[in-house]
Design a protein around this motif. Structure first.
Motif, PDB file in Angstrom:
ATOM      1  N   GLY A   1      16.072 -25.542 -93.721  1.00  0.00           N
ATOM      2  CA  GLY A   1      15.525 -26.739 -93.091  1.00  0.00           C
ATOM      3  C   GLY A   1      16.019 -26.906 -91.659  1.00  0.00           C
TER       4      GLY A   1
ATOM      5  N   PHE B   1      16.047 -30.040 -97.540  1.00  0.00           N
ATOM      6  CA  PHE B   1      15.307 -29.226 -96.566  1.00  0.00           C
ATOM      7  C   PHE B   1      14.654 -30.091 -95.497  1.00  0.00           C
ATOM      8  CE2 PHE B   1      11.387 -27.329 -95.031  1.00  0.00           C
ATOM      9  CZ  PHE B   1      11.769 -26.038 -94.695  1.00  0.00           C
ATOM     10  N   VAL B   2      13.965 -31.145 -95.922  1.00  0.00           N
ATOM     11  CA  VAL B   2      13.233 -32.010 -94.986  1.00  0.00           C
ATOM     12  C   VAL B   2      14.192 -32.765 -94.070  1.00  0.00           C
ATOM     13  CG1 VAL B   2      11.744 -34.034 -94.808  1.00  0.00           C
ATOM     14  CG2 VAL B   2      11.211 -32.250 -96.469  1.00  0.00           C
TER      15      VAL B   2
ATOM     16  N   SER C   1      21.600 -35.601 -92.023  1.00  0.00           N
ATOM     17  CA  SER C   1      21.506 -34.271 -92.623  1.00  0.00           C
ATOM     18  C   SER C   1      22.823 -33.818 -93.237  1.00  0.00           C
ATOM     19  CB  SER C   1      21.027 -33.259 -91.580  1.00  0.00           C
ATOM     20  OG  SER C   1      21.899 -33.235 -90.460  1.00  0.00           O
TER      21      SER C   1
ATOM     22  N   GLY D   1      15.744 -30.489 -91.533  1.00  0.00           N
ATOM     23  CA  GLY D   1      14.771 -30.106 -90.518  1.00  0.00           C
ATOM     24  C   GLY D   1      14.448 -31.228 -89.562  1.00  0.00           C
TER      25      GLY D   1
ATOM     26  N   CYS E   1      14.370 -24.278 -89.354  1.00  0.00           N
ATOM     27  CA  CYS E   1      12.975 -24.618 -89.022  1.00  0.00           C
ATOM     28  C   CYS E   1      12.912 -25.750 -88.009  1.00  0.00           C
ATOM     29  CB  CYS E   1      12.220 -25.000 -90.294  1.00  0.00           C
ATOM     30  SG  CYS E   1      11.898 -23.620 -91.409  1.00  0.00           S
TER      31      CYS E   1
END
Length: 203
Positions: free
Chosen positions: A69, A26-27, A40, A30, A72
């Motif tokens: 992620g 997720f991080v 990613s 994002g 966002c």
């Protein structure tokens, strides 16, 4: 390298079973919208490879974490652009105004394709989201296209990783290399689509 009882190395099983792996996905997904060097897609592909052999992380959860992620991150980048519209309104240099107008025309005519496929171009994701905010691209339209784009991207990356892992269940490194090559081919195709869509006369 110590093999697991089913042929899967212990380190792959341990990483895949970590409760933090989805948070990392997720991080990283994002942050890639703000820091283009973040790996990613490679992260999602690697987790897909692990999921094929260990069953962890669950493929649906992997897709959800990656898409959420990425969404966002894009939304934040777009918001930063929106908050910077006052800068674009004060543009006085003719070249800067021409570029601003070109981006605005491009997004007005082919915004959907550009927003959805820009994430496959190195640095394109963050640039497109920020530019969309700067030129006042409709927020609702941006978020809809972004949602479709991140879902398509996350499913593609996870499934490619899963396929590579399934073909080389006992050799995760080979599975990752195969999946990375497939992802690169998909990226090349997406770049071609995005570049074709972007053929609006430049200033």
């Amino acid at each position: 390298m110590i093999p697991h009882r089913d042929g899967m190395p212990h380190y792959v099983d341990a990483v895949a079973a970590s409760p933090w792996v989805l948070a990392v996905v997720f991080v990283v997904a994002g942050m890639d919208a703000l820091l283009p060097f973040m790996p990613s897609e490679s992260t999602v592909v690697a987790c897909g490879v692990a999921a094929a052999s260990t069953g962890r992380p669950h493929l649906a959860l992997l897709v959800t974490a990656a898409a959420a992620g990425a969404y966002c991150g894009d939304a934040i980048s777009f918001r930063i652009g929106r908050r910077s519209t006052s800068i674009s309104e004060r543009l006085t240099h003719r070249r800067a105004q021409a570029v601003h107008g070109w981006v605005q025309r491009l997004l007005s005519s082919r915004g959907g394709v550009v927003v959805m496929f820009a994430r496959y171009v190195p640095g394109g994701r963050s640039t497109t989201a920020l530019a969309a905010g700067l030129v006042g691209y409709p927020s609702a339209r941006f978020h809809w296209y972004t949602a479709a784009g991140v879902l398509l991207w996350s499913i593609q990356a996870a499934l490619i990783g899963y396929l590579g892992g399934a073909l080389f269940a006992e050799h995760p490194i080979l599975g990752f290399l195969l999946a990375s090559g497939m992802a690169l081919a998909v990226t090349g195709l997406a770049v071609l689509v995005q570049s074709t869509a972007s053929r609006v006369p430049a200033p």
